[in-house]
Scaffold this motif. Sequence first.
Motif, PDB file in Angstrom:
ATOM      1  N   LEU A  68      29.632   8.492  12.114  1.00  0.00           N
ATOM      2  CA  LEU A  68      31.103   7.866  11.981  1.00  0.00           C
ATOM      3  C   LEU A  68      31.965   8.806  12.724  1.00  0.00           C
ATOM      4  N   GLU A  69      31.731  10.191  12.948  1.00  0.00           N
ATOM      5  CA  GLU A  69      32.650  11.082  13.388  1.00  0.00           C
ATOM      6  C   GLU A  69      32.551  10.765  14.993  1.00  0.00           C
TER       7      GLU A  69
ATOM      8  N   ALA B  57      27.385  10.925   8.555  1.00  0.00           N
ATOM      9  CA  ALA B  57      29.052  11.524   8.891  1.00  0.00           C
ATOM     10  C   ALA B  57      28.933  11.839  10.247  1.00  0.00           C
ATOM     11  N   LEU B  58      28.127  12.316  10.980  1.00  0.00           N
ATOM     12  CA  LEU B  58      28.130  12.589  12.312  1.00  0.00           C
ATOM     13  C   LEU B  58      28.501  11.311  13.208  1.00  0.00           C
TER      14      LEU B  58
END
Lengths: 336, 336
Positions: free
Chosen positions: A161-162, A158-159
Amino acid sequence: MTLALPPTEAARELVEPVLREAVGRLDPHSARVARYHFGWTDGDGRPRAAGGKALRPTLVVLSARAAGADVERCLPAAAAVELVHAFSLLHDDVMDDDPVRRHRPAAWTVFGRAQAILCGNALLVLAGELLLEQGTSGYVAAARTLDQATLSLIAGQALDLEFQDRDDVTREECLLMSRHKTASLLACACSIGVTAVEGPVPLAAGLAAFGTEAGLAFQLADDLLGIWGKPEVTGKPVLSDLRTRKKSLPVVAALTGRTQAGDRLAELLARPGPLTEADLHDAARLVEQAGGRTWAESEAERRLDAAARCLADADLPADVRTEFLHIAQFIASRDH
Amino acid sequence: MTLALPPTEAARELVEPVLREAVGRLDPHSARVARYHFGWTDGDGRPRAAGGKALRPTLVVLSARAAGADVERCLPAAAAVELVHAFSLLHDDVMDDDPVRRHRPAAWTVFGRAQAILCGNALLVLAGELLLEQGTSGYVAAARTLDQATLSLIAGQALDLEFQDRDDVTREECLLMSRHKTASLLACACSIGVTAVEGPVPLAAGLAAFGTEAGLAFQLADDLLGIWGKPEVTGKPVLSDLRTRKKSLPVVAALTGRTQAGDRLAELLARPGPLTEADLHDAARLVEQAGGRTWAESEAERRLDAAARCLADADLPADVRTEFLHIAQFIASRDH
């Protein structure tokens, strides 16, 4: 990246039958995708010689040996960690639109995105089932260890992708992401063998700390290969991480180092449209001039040293310590 | 489809705090998507009145009561089943490109496909952790029950995707798919409360059988609503399943019934390009003329009867039996 582990390690031969039996329990769709992903079949389902370095199963086997246990007792744990690794690769390739995995077309390009996601899900659940069906308290604890590592893995992706949408990622954030995305499952692999065989808790904790540091060294080496690695080693085009503008550790170090070269790198990466081959070579040179390469190389060394200190503090047989160290040095080396 | 359960069931009020606490442990990205998906926040993270019928938690609570246990003891199981349900909805909406969920934009339209997939993964792992952290053998068994149901769910979605590309799907294949995709998790919900509190194994088996039959009745009703349901009830456009050419049970029954209307339906659905509103109304009429609607309605009745027989054979308190039956009738009714 595909590396060959030292031939002394035969974990793959031990674990593969457990993996194959487990995959054989899946629904036919997921089983087909899984067999392809593991390299056991081609896209048409025909058998082929399997590949893969089985790094994580090797670490699990060493972990059980660290606790003085019979290696056979940890094989379900070794297979489970490999299943979770496969789950994350299948999903990451879909999310990152990455068409190549281990020198072959990624599973989603062969079977479609939905089937690749479903297969990943099935492998994740199967991993938990492999652990719980052992029916011991050690294996229940192992299942919880693996759950925590998987949640960390998900947080890391998730990080990652962020970060793709941000131009202010710091080195610390990038290290945190690598800690989640790469180091957590390696830490789990290094300790879950102890947990599964109900070995000493401090030993498991020490090996997890070793795995975290070695995992960070691994990611740093991987990111260096992503820029300067040879295509025949990495299985990716030359300069591949720059091509995709990946916020890898050397790049972020270069961008945040407050140098002229770093500022020029930022400008170059911010340009709309695909980068030319000349741009890519410029970018690689700017990462180097801005100190990104040197920082990543020395940070990898520091992490390796920290990993060695974790091992020195842990109570385990000398030959197992040597093998753990050997693997850490191997995965963090950049010229193979 | 969104239905309101009878107000006598307060499972949602009992389970929601457990769910909220569990979601609060996730990484911030997954937690944000999960809170939106559960209806606790809007797309900007602002709190809103929660919705959702909490069918599965209600069944888990009844299941624990069937075993004569204190309802509090099954709440982690109720939350875990709801987490797996949420995982499957988040992923299915991505795979099916479905932009609407419970009258709201599906999570992937708000946060992107990758974040929706990652959140689903996180909820799946969290479900396992909620069960294992209870530390009892009943909860370990419950985790394995939930793993099996999840693998079945995944197999069902894989079949569903396969059917989209085939024009020779049989009624039996379609029922098998529904058994995997819908009935397995409902069967798990009906029995996992017994398993978690270490109630009698035959009771768990009987309730699982009840849940399977009730689940098939539910899917038949759902498929009927997908064609003839009112948009204000279903939250989807009128004739929505025909619009997407879904191989739902009434449609497959119509296509495979060897009738003239069925042949004309097949021709109509095989036409390239989107179907017009007139086409959709023609298709609905043809499903009906080919006997698809009547078959689905009577099959739902048969499944409800079978569900009732499973309950009659099971050893559980009369009031719990009545409530189970009430819910089965409710979810299989088509006019609410």
